[in-house]
Design an enzyme around this catalytic site. Sequence first.
Site, PDB file in Angstrom:
ATOM      1  N   HIS A 142       0.833  -1.195   0.000  1.00 38.11           N
ATOM      2  CA  HIS A 142       0.000   0.000   0.000  1.00 38.11           C
ATOM      3  C   HIS A 142       0.875   1.256   0.000  1.00 38.11           C
ATOM      4  CE1 HIS A 142      -3.215  -2.797   1.234  1.00 38.11           C
ATOM      5  NE2 HIS A 142      -4.030  -1.900   0.716  1.00 38.11           N
ATOM      6  N   LYS A 157      -0.506   4.924   4.484  1.00 36.83           N
ATOM      7  CA  LYS A 157      -1.393   3.980   5.184  1.00 36.83           C
ATOM      8  C   LYS A 157      -0.841   3.694   6.572  1.00 36.83           C
ATOM      9  CE  LYS A 157      -3.816  -0.448   4.656  1.00 36.83           C
ATOM     10  NZ  LYS A 157      -5.142   0.154   4.902  1.00 36.83           N
TER      11      LYS A 157
END
Length: 254
Positions: free
Chosen positions: A143, A147
């Site tokens: 990600h 995040k």
Amino acid sequence: MVRIIMHGCNGHMGQVITGIVKEDKDAEIVAGIDLVDNRDNGYPVFKSLKDCDVEADVVIDFASAKAEDALIDACLEKKLPVVVCTTGLSEEQLAKIREASREVAVLKSANMSLGVNTLLKLLQDAAKVLAPAGFDMEIVEKHHKHKLDAPSGTAIAMADSINEAMGNEYTYTYDRSGRRQERDPKEIGISAVRGGNIVGEHEVIFAGLDEVIEFKHTAYSKAVFAKGAVSAAKFLKGKGPGYYDMSDVIEANA
């Protein structure tokens, strides 16, 4: 036609969903909920669902966890079904959402992508064949650098799906750096990568002797989650009390 109230309408996902619904002849956003009202969405915006006086069929919730308790209370008061997409909820909030499903329809999923939720079923089928044959199972998720949580909720959902298929016999290993020992055959490894602007990538590896099978899902934009949320809203319209997830949406559309 499903009439939607967009909770968190001026956040990033709220705006993505607003754009998608504008092109959908079977859905309409009739009101938005947001503390910030700094743009023209084409529908009225209220600071809270409690203050909203617009008739609707369902709420899509893509907002802050801080607003979740008030949202659920208002959904119960108005008897409004809700698609819960907000992440980072506490155990107490999750319990409250489950309790609310006794009175209104609630759909909650770790990932709103139709592709990811189809993959969860495929992983169960694969695990039932490959795990007894001695295949090791590893999950790698990637990600963007902003995040906060690791591993992702989707990676854990994938591990849970596999584990459920195998009778919950497996443990999860998140970090092997502090251990010097052979891999436990009854473990599922989960690794997290963070960098750049990766929207979301999940790879599940079944590693056996002389052969490897890989399942992979890549999200190229957040639109995949928005489309899933709108599909969930259509599914939830008219539903009575109950707790649903995206597997119910996929089954209904099969």
